[in-house]
Write an enzyme that holds these catalytic residues in place. Structure first.
Site, PDB file in Angstrom:
ATOM      1  N   LYS A   5       0.858  -1.194   0.000  1.00 31.64           N
ATOM      2  CA  LYS A   5       0.000   0.000   0.000  1.00 31.64           C
ATOM      3  C   LYS A   5       0.891   1.240   0.000  1.00 31.64           C
ATOM      4  CE  LYS A   5      -1.456   1.531   3.882  1.00 31.64           C
ATOM      5  NZ  LYS A   5      -0.840   2.885   3.895  1.00 31.64           N
ATOM      6  N   GLY A  58       6.076   1.137   6.311  1.00 34.74           N
ATOM      7  CA  GLY A  58       5.276   2.235   5.793  1.00 34.74           C
ATOM      8  C   GLY A  58       4.496   1.919   4.539  1.00 34.74           C
ATOM      9  N   ILE A  59       4.421   0.649   4.166  1.00 30.90           N
ATOM     10  CA  ILE A  59       3.659   0.266   2.975  1.00 30.90           C
ATOM     11  C   ILE A  59       2.596  -0.785   3.313  1.00 30.90           C
ATOM     12  CG2 ILE A  59       5.328   0.954   1.218  1.00 30.90           C
ATOM     13  CD1 ILE A  59       6.457  -1.850   1.194  1.00 30.90           C
ATOM     14  N   ASP A  82      -5.481   0.704   8.823  1.00 34.25           N
ATOM     15  CA  ASP A  82      -5.104   0.474   7.430  1.00 34.25           C
ATOM     16  C   ASP A  82      -5.686  -0.811   6.837  1.00 34.25           C
ATOM     17  OD1 ASP A  82      -3.731   2.749   6.802  1.00 34.25           O
ATOM     18  OD2 ASP A  82      -1.734   1.917   7.165  1.00 34.25           O
TER      19      ASP A  82
END
Length: 288
Positions: A10, A98-99, A135
């Site tokens: 992401k 962070g993805i 998320d």
């Protein structure tokens, strides 16, 4: 027969932190895209193995329970007796990077388990996902969206088909509470009220995406840099790549990205960067 679900990386093309709410959560606005061929894989098969088997290049970075375990528990609570005999995770994405790797894994697990239970709808999956983390809902659909609120409001966005990126993680050690440290360093102001909703942006061309992302940026970039100065080195190297259009941080980092107009330009950029930084995790991909 083996069944599997892809758990794509992401990417926060933008990440605006609008303020801290009275409940302690942060109100955000983020244009989110997903890597079409870079991600983890969750597999379900018959067998007697209990628990989750983790393989792949970053398997060793996961210890104890993880979001896949939590997703299995959340699904079993909704559908009693649905826990799989055997489920494995192929961990191709760096951990805490962070993805959205863990969130994508949880979402893929929910999708995979639901494939055998047609009575479980997408709204049901989203309800389970919200319990697992901010998320996880966006990763259920794994399509480009404008994400607002604390991640619960998802408005689909059409991105140009030919939008490519190079994803880079320096594989530097990060503290276990990285994200909370980054938010603490940001020191977002308390919201006085509910932010007004903006119209969902429309992107006819890649240049529209670049202009929007450049104007909005990532509000976590400065505090993440203070915690992990190597992010500055990554961004500097990315901004040297030929044909690169925009380089920014994704999420709370340390993964950064550069956008390109063609696959060949992205692949050439990844190759050039690997020659300079052979120890980094570097992946070209198409975003969608």
């Amino acid at each position: 027969m083996l069944k599997s679900e892809f758990a794509p990386a992401k990417i926060n093309l933008t990440l605006e932190i609008l303020g801290r709410r009275s409940d302690g959560y942060h109100e955000l606005r983020s244009l989110v895209a997903f890597a079409q061929d870079v991600g983890d894989v969750v597999e379900l098969a018959s067998g007697s193995l209990s628990g989750v088997e983790i393989t792949g290049p970053f398997a060793g970075d996961i210890s104890g329970s993880n979001l896949v375990d939590s997703a299995i528990a959340a699904f079993a609570e909704k559908v009693p007796g649905a826990a799989p005999n055997r489920l494995s995770l192929v961990k191709n994405l760096p951990v805490a990077s962070g993805i959205g790797g863990g969130s994508a894994d949880a979402a893929a697990t929910l999708r995979l388990l639901s494939s055998a239970y047609p009575e479980v709808s997408e709204p049901d999956l989203l309800t389970m996902a919200r319990v697992l983390g901010a998320d996880v809902p966006v990763c259920i659909r794994a399509r480009p969206v404008m994400m607002t609120g604390v991640g619960e409001t998802l408005d689909e966005v059409a991105l140009p088909h030919d939008l490519y990126a190079v994803l880079v993680n320096p594989l530097a050690g990060v503290p276990a509470n990285k994200t909370s440290q980054v938010f603490a360093s940001l020191g977002a102001a308390t919201l006085a009220g509910t932010p007004s909703k903006e119209p969902t942006p429309r992107f006819s061309r890649i240049d529209d995406v670049i202009a929007y992302a450049k104007a909005r940026g990532n509000d976590l970039e400065a505090p993440a840099l203070r915690l992990l100065p190597i992010i500055g080195t990554v961004l500097a190297d990315l901004r040297r790549l030929e044909n690169g259009l925009l380089s920014q941080l994704s999420g709370a980092g340390p993964t950064c990205f550069t956008l390109f107009k063609t696959r060949s330009e992205a692949e050439a950029g990844a190759l050039a960067l690997r020659l300079r930084q052979p120890s980094w995790w570097i992946r070209p991909t198409r975003l969608g």
